[in-house]
Motif scaffolding. Structure first.
Motif, short mmCIF file in Angstrom:
data_model
loop_
_atom_site.label_atom_id
_atom_site.label_comp_id
_atom_site.label_asym_id
_atom_site.label_seq_id
_atom_site.Cartn_x
_atom_site.Cartn_y
_atom_site.Cartn_z
N SER A 1 13.86 -0.44 1.39
CA SER A 1 14.21 0.56 1.94
C SER A 1 12.29 1.01 3.11
O SER A 1 11.59 1.11 2.09
CB SER A 1 13.56 2.17 0.73
OG SER A 1 14.77 1.69 0.12
N TRP A 2 12.55 0.89 3.67
CA TRP A 2 11.42 1.16 4.73
C TRP A 2 11.11 2.09 5.88
O TRP A 2 12.46 3.09 6.20
CB TRP A 2 11.61 0.06 5.60
CG TRP A 2 11.95 -1.09 5.12
CD1 TRP A 2 12.87 -2.24 4.85
CD2 TRP A 2 10.80 -1.96 5.56
NE1 TRP A 2 11.62 -3.50 4.28
CE2 TRP A 2 11.20 -4.11 4.34
CE3 TRP A 2 9.34 -2.03 4.49
CZ2 TRP A 2 9.80 -4.99 4.09
CZ3 TRP A 2 8.52 -3.66 5.15
CH2 TRP A 2 8.78 -4.52 3.83
N VAL B 1 6.45 0.81 5.98
CA VAL B 1 5.86 1.38 5.42
C VAL B 1 6.82 0.73 3.98
O VAL B 1 8.01 1.07 4.52
CB VAL B 1 5.41 1.72 4.57
CG1 VAL B 1 4.52 2.10 3.71
CG2 VAL B 1 4.40 2.15 5.94
N VAL B 2 6.81 0.20 2.66
CA VAL B 2 8.16 0.20 1.47
C VAL B 2 6.43 0.05 0.31
O VAL B 2 5.87 0.26 0.13
CB VAL B 2 8.06 -1.90 1.71
CG1 VAL B 2 7.55 -2.80 1.69
CG2 VAL B 2 8.87 -2.07 0.49
N ILE C 1 4.06 -8.72 3.46
CA ILE C 1 3.90 -7.45 2.98
C ILE C 1 2.12 -7.38 2.54
O ILE C 1 1.97 -8.23 1.78
CB ILE C 1 4.91 -6.25 1.56
CG1 ILE C 1 4.05 -7.32 0.50
CG2 ILE C 1 5.29 -6.39 1.89
CD1 ILE C 1 4.69 -6.67 -1.11
N TRP C 2 1.40 -6.14 2.54
CA TRP C 2 0.18 -6.33 2.65
C TRP C 2 -0.38 -4.58 2.05
O TRP C 2 0.38 -3.33 2.67
CB TRP C 2 -0.61 -7.40 3.55
CG TRP C 2 -2.20 -7.44 2.65
CD1 TRP C 2 -3.17 -6.40 2.96
CD2 TRP C 2 -2.48 -8.63 2.35
NE1 TRP C 2 -4.30 -7.14 2.32
CE2 TRP C 2 -3.79 -8.46 2.34
CE3 TRP C 2 -2.11 -9.56 2.14
CZ2 TRP C 2 -4.46 -9.81 1.58
CZ3 TRP C 2 -2.39 -10.95 1.62
CH2 TRP C 2 -3.81 -10.67 1.44
N ASP C 3 -1.64 -4.68 1.37
CA ASP C 3 -2.08 -2.82 1.76
C ASP C 3 -1.98 -2.92 2.77
O ASP C 3 -2.83 -3.20 3.48
CB ASP C 3 -3.28 -2.72 0.58
CG ASP C 3 -3.03 -3.41 -0.78
OD1 ASP C 3 -1.73 -2.81 -1.19
OD2 ASP C 3 -4.60 -4.02 -1.19
N CYS C 4 -1.98 -1.44 3.07
CA CYS C 4 -1.89 -1.35 4.61
C CYS C 4 -3.56 -0.64 4.70
O CYS C 4 -4.15 0.14 4.09
CB CYS C 4 -0.89 0.68 4.52
SG CYS C 4 0.54 0.29 4.53
N THR C 5 -3.66 -1.22 5.43
CA THR C 5 -5.42 -0.73 6.62
C THR C 5 -4.98 -0.37 8.03
O THR C 5 -6.78 -0.22 8.10
CB THR C 5 -5.80 -3.04 6.64
OG1 THR C 5 -4.96 -3.56 7.42
CG2 THR C 5 -5.84 -3.10 5.12
#
Length: 364
Positions: free
Chosen positions: A276-277, A286-287, A308-312
């Motif tokens: 789910s994006w 974002v997921v 995927i990575w922490d949103c920066t």
């Protein structure tokens, strides 16, 4: 004199030994900028027996429902699959102990919503149980006075296997609906959650704490209550699936992992939170509410992993959704690509020079 010298040497050695002991790293609060929710209580909130407890299932429901939630609190625990580990669960604590600290906790985190499950240890410790309802009422008053704009969900405590303790728990629980209603009638944003009826003693692993399945029942009950109060967990975003044109399969985070660097793959679409994006105004995909589609390692060459990575907010996490169905990296201009034109489950997603081929076309 010799005895005094020996004492001084022993003290110095103890100080040195203490100084050399490794210190445990302190947890840093996790935040995704979402609606702040404080899970508040004792070991059942902390997740004794199943680290993370009900917060695991609740977090998964937030993600699949398109809610961006920031769990808050001074405590930190749970598995990697729990995207936000912050909470305010304190094993062994009673109502009065929570009450003694609640103002500072609320002041540090300013939650929009509070999930309160407390009173089990008052019963287990047989601590002035007859006055436990009054202590709970005073605690709720303190919470509503400190954060008057927060919704406070007050749960009845879950069942206990010991018959005499369960009788005390039922008596305590019987006072909660009237207390909550009286505060709601006074204009306070207090809600009742009948958590006791959601579980049975068969859902307990040790007569007190839930099994993994029992904790998930708690998660479902919290989520149901939160959804019934608009704004308590924010407004759901339009989470959608990202479907490969030739394969009909979804961009998927393998095994619903939340680990930074996990490479995306194609997989049969099933509507789970790991498929789910949400496309944001900052051009992020974002997921889970807090992980972004990322050009791994800031890569700009063919074959760079889509992970995927922490949103920066970095350029390697910004994407253009184009009218021809391609998704291109704002940093490199490369296309999101099903590697090797694969269409099978498990096909890895990478970045590649845009070719116009269908394995670079997506339906969002």
């Amino acid at each position: 004199m010799q005895a005094r010298s020996r004492r001084l040497i022993a003290c110095a050695a103890a100080v040195l030994a203490t100084a050399l002991l490794p210190t445990a790293p302190s947890a840093v609060a996790e935040s995704n900028g979402g609606t702040r929710v404080m899970p508040l209580g004792d070991s059942i909130t902390e997740g004794t027996q199943v680290p993370g407890g009900y917060r695991i299932g609740l977090w998964q429901r937030f993600g699949s429902g398109g809610y961006r939630v920031d769990l808050v609190g001074s405590q930190f625990n749970g598995p990697d699959s729990l995207g936000d580990h912050d909470h305010e669960g304190h094993p062994g604590w009673r109502i009065d102990q929570i009450d003694a600290n609640i103002v500072s906790w609320l002041g540090n985190t300013t939650p929009r919503t509070v999930l309160l499950h407390i009173g089990t240890n008052d019963v287990l410790q047989n601590y002035d149980v007859s006055n436990a309802p009054a202590r709970l009422s005073a605690l709720v008053d303190k919470i509503t006075a400190t954060v008057p704009n927060a919704d406070v969900f007050v749960a009845t405590i879950i069942p206990l296997s010991n018959a005499s303790q369960e009788s005390l728990a039922r008596n305590f629980n019987a006072t909660i609906p009237g207390m909550v209603q009286s505060k709601a009638n006074a204009g306070k944003r207090v809600r009742l959650v009948d958590m006791h009826s959601a579980l049975t003693t068969a859902d307990l692993i040790d007569g007190v704490h839930p099994t993994a399945g029992g904790y998930d029942k708690m998660a479902a009950k919290w989520y149901e209550a939160l959804q019934s109060v608009p704004g308590s967990i924010g407004t759901p975003t339009a989470a959608r699936q990202l479907v490969g044109v030739p394969s009909g399969r979804c961009a998927d985070v393998p095994a619903a992992s939340t680990t930074n660097g996990t490479q995306l793959q194609l997989w049969d679409c099933h509507g789970g939170s790991n498929q789910s994006w949400t496309y944001t105004s900052s051009k992020q995909l974002v997921v889970y509410g807090n992980k972004c589609l990322d050009a791994y390692g800031w890569g700009t060459t063919n074959g760079t992993q889509a992970a995927i990575w922490d949103c920066t907010g970095g350029a390697n996490q910004q994407w253009n959704l184009n009218s021809n169905g391609t998704i291109t990296s704002a940093q490199s201009g490369l296309c999101l690509d099903a590697y090797g034109a694969g269409t099978a489950n498990g096909t890895k997603l990478v970045l590649w020079s845009c070719t116009g081929a269908t394995n670079q076309q997506w339906k969002f």
